[in-house]
Design an enzyme around this catalytic site. Sequence first.
Site, PDB file in Angstrom:
ATOM      1  N   ARG A  52      -3.322 -11.054 -20.336  1.00  0.00           N
ATOM      2  CA  ARG A  52      -1.993 -11.583 -19.990  1.00  0.00           C
ATOM      3  C   ARG A  52      -1.527 -12.581 -21.050  1.00  0.00           C
ATOM      4  O   ARG A  52      -0.377 -12.570 -21.463  1.00  0.00           O
ATOM      5  CB  ARG A  52      -2.031 -12.262 -18.609  1.00  0.00           C
ATOM      6  CG  ARG A  52      -0.662 -12.707 -18.115  1.00  0.00           C
ATOM      7  CD  ARG A  52      -0.711 -13.098 -16.660  1.00  0.00           C
ATOM      8  NE  ARG A  52      -1.337 -12.053 -15.884  1.00  0.00           N
ATOM      9  CZ  ARG A  52      -2.607 -12.062 -15.491  1.00  0.00           C
ATOM     10  NH1 ARG A  52      -3.389 -13.108 -15.729  1.00  0.00           N
ATOM     11  NH2 ARG A  52      -3.111 -11.044 -14.833  1.00  0.00           N
TER      12      ARG A  52
ATOM     13  N   ASP B 171     -12.345 -12.378 -12.137  1.00  0.00           N
ATOM     14  CA  ASP B 171     -12.855 -13.322 -13.139  1.00  0.00           C
ATOM     15  C   ASP B 171     -14.346 -13.664 -12.977  1.00  0.00           C
ATOM     16  O   ASP B 171     -15.040 -13.824 -13.984  1.00  0.00           O
ATOM     17  CB  ASP B 171     -12.012 -14.607 -13.145  1.00  0.00           C
ATOM     18  CG  ASP B 171     -10.666 -14.396 -13.839  1.00  0.00           C
ATOM     19  OD1 ASP B 171     -10.522 -13.364 -14.531  1.00  0.00           O
ATOM     20  OD2 ASP B 171      -9.778 -15.243 -13.689  1.00  0.00           O
TER      21      ASP B 171
ATOM     22  N   ASN C 194       1.728 -13.924  -7.502  1.00  0.00           N
ATOM     23  CA  ASN C 194       0.453 -14.497  -7.959  1.00  0.00           C
ATOM     24  C   ASN C 194       0.709 -15.809  -8.725  1.00  0.00           C
ATOM     25  O   ASN C 194       1.272 -15.815  -9.817  1.00  0.00           O
ATOM     26  CB  ASN C 194      -0.222 -13.447  -8.862  1.00  0.00           C
ATOM     27  CG  ASN C 194      -1.603 -13.857  -9.311  1.00  0.00           C
ATOM     28  OD1 ASN C 194      -1.832 -15.012  -9.621  1.00  0.00           O
ATOM     29  ND2 ASN C 194      -2.495 -12.888  -9.360  1.00  0.00           N
TER      30      ASN C 194
ATOM     31  N   ASP D 223       2.214  -6.309 -14.828  1.00  0.00           N
ATOM     32  CA  ASP D 223       1.208  -5.635 -14.025  1.00  0.00           C
ATOM     33  C   ASP D 223      -0.066  -5.591 -14.843  1.00  0.00           C
ATOM     34  O   ASP D 223      -0.031  -5.443 -16.067  1.00  0.00           O
ATOM     35  CB  ASP D 223       1.641  -4.226 -13.619  1.00  0.00           C
ATOM     36  CG  ASP D 223       0.926  -3.817 -12.340  1.00  0.00           C
ATOM     37  OD1 ASP D 223       1.260  -4.354 -11.268  1.00  0.00           O
ATOM     38  OD2 ASP D 223      -0.012  -2.988 -12.418  1.00  0.00           O
TER      39      ASP D 223
ATOM     40  N   THR E 176       6.638 -12.178  -9.210  1.00  0.00           N
ATOM     41  CA  THR E 176       5.202 -12.088  -8.918  1.00  0.00           C
ATOM     42  C   THR E 176       4.871 -12.894  -7.676  1.00  0.00           C
ATOM     43  O   THR E 176       5.543 -13.884  -7.373  1.00  0.00           O
ATOM     44  CB  THR E 176       4.352 -12.621 -10.103  1.00  0.00           C
ATOM     45  OG1 THR E 176       2.969 -12.466  -9.784  1.00  0.00           O
ATOM     46  CG2 THR E 176       4.612 -14.094 -10.401  1.00  0.00           C
TER      47      THR E 176
HETATM   48  P1  ITT Z   1       1.834  -9.432  -8.542  1.00  0.00           P
HETATM   49  O1  ITT Z   1       2.512 -10.079  -7.398  1.00  0.00           O
HETATM   50  O2  ITT Z   1       2.337  -9.908  -9.870  1.00  0.00           O
HETATM   51  O3  ITT Z   1       1.817  -7.932  -8.427  1.00  0.00           O
HETATM   52  P2  ITT Z   1      -1.054  -9.227  -8.186  1.00  0.00           P
HETATM   53  O4  ITT Z   1      -2.120 -10.272  -8.132  1.00  0.00           O
HETATM   54  O5  ITT Z   1      -0.926  -8.290  -7.020  1.00  0.00           O
HETATM   55  O6  ITT Z   1       0.334  -9.982  -8.465  1.00  0.00           O
HETATM   56  P3  ITT Z   1      -1.283  -6.909  -9.925  1.00  0.00           P
HETATM   57  O7  ITT Z   1      -0.526  -6.061  -8.953  1.00  0.00           O
HETATM   58  O8  ITT Z   1      -0.873  -6.890 -11.366  1.00  0.00           O
HETATM   59  O9  ITT Z   1      -1.258  -8.452  -9.516  1.00  0.00           O
HETATM   60  O10 ITT Z   1      -2.793  -6.542  -9.749  1.00  0.00           O
HETATM   61  C1  ITT Z   1      -3.688  -6.920 -10.689  1.00  0.00           C
HETATM   62  C2  ITT Z   1      -5.022  -7.143 -10.024  1.00  0.00           C
HETATM   63  O11 ITT Z   1      -5.974  -7.083 -11.110  1.00  0.00           O
HETATM   64  C3  ITT Z   1      -5.101  -8.544  -9.434  1.00  0.00           C
HETATM   65  O12 ITT Z   1      -4.936  -8.533  -8.043  1.00  0.00           O
HETATM   66  C4  ITT Z   1      -6.512  -8.977  -9.803  1.00  0.00           C
HETATM   67  O13 ITT Z   1      -7.381  -8.541  -8.813  1.00  0.00           O
HETATM   68  C5  ITT Z   1      -6.790  -8.196 -11.091  1.00  0.00           C
HETATM   69  N1  ITT Z   1      -6.471  -9.032 -12.268  1.00  0.00           N
HETATM   70  C6  ITT Z   1      -5.448  -8.900 -13.130  1.00  0.00           C
HETATM   71  N2  ITT Z   1      -5.467  -9.883 -14.049  1.00  0.00           N
HETATM   72  C7  ITT Z   1      -6.514 -10.648 -13.742  1.00  0.00           C
HETATM   73  C8  ITT Z   1      -7.052 -11.824 -14.295  1.00  0.00           C
HETATM   74  O14 ITT Z   1      -6.502 -12.443 -15.330  1.00  0.00           O
HETATM   75  N3  ITT Z   1      -8.134 -12.349 -13.725  1.00  0.00           N
HETATM   76  C9  ITT Z   1      -8.705 -11.757 -12.664  1.00  0.00           C
HETATM   77  N4  ITT Z   1      -8.269 -10.663 -12.058  1.00  0.00           N
HETATM   78  C10 ITT Z   1      -7.170 -10.097 -12.604  1.00  0.00           C
END
Ligand code: ITT
Length: 210
Positions: free
Chosen positions: A194, A167, A22, A89, A20
């Site tokens: 999550r 959020d 993130n 994801d 990830t």
């Molecule tokens: P990865 O590197 O793991 O892909 P990412 O942030 O790009 O990280 P995703 O591709 O899974 O994550 O995209 C999910 C999006 O959905 C993320 O960019 C957020 O904008 C939103 N999201 C997912 N979970 C969230 C949470 O707990 N709180 C706020 N926004 C969330």
Amino acid sequence: MKLGIESDTWGSEMRIVFATGNQNKLKEAKEYLEPLGHNVEQLLVAGKAPDFIEPQIEDLQQVTLSKLEQAIAMMPKSELSSCAILVEDSGLFIDSLKGFPGVYSSYAYKTIGPRGILRLMGQTKLRGCEYRAVSILFMQGKKIIKTGICRGEISLEITGNGGFGYDPIFIPEVSDGRTFSQMSESEKSSMSHRGKSLKALSEAISSPSM
Ligand code: ITT
């Protein structure tokens, strides 16, 4: 100590490499998995988190499986046999927008952002939505797939400073009206999509029947 029928696979002190970019996701995974004795680290290639191509498919699990395939291809073979890979994801699915941004949540966040979502929704009273997450843990050819859903509502305005992504506009159903951005990380994680998928994963790898 190794556990259960898949004892060759799921150990009690695994090195888990989380693919990830993130940091919030990384922190949440550490909170669920490290107390069980595992070590969770971020997948880094040449010192940085690699970019993943997210296929344009409407199914979150397929997107997560695609991330897993890409992560496996990036790992040196020698490490693949000794550590587990975690991928996740997630996305925000809004009822009145027919599930948008859904699997496009990351892209929508970077382009229109939470304010754009509020504009799209206008003053509609139909504000129901849910966050969904799919987490997959992979080791030696075996996978555990766990999902988590957190129902809620889209707020009328940006509220709070904490968290990330959507959020500041997400009010979980079980809250007292506060958005995730107004909660501590641990409070959010106790009810988040999550958090639920990671809890299910941690229970699965701790279960003697695995
Ligand atoms: P990865 O590197 O793991 O892909 P990412 O942030 O790009 O990280 P995703 O591709 O899974 O994550 O995209 C999910 C999006 O959905 C993320 O960019 C957020 O904008 C939103 N999201 C997912 N979970 C969230 C949470 O707990 N709180 C706020 N926004 C969330």
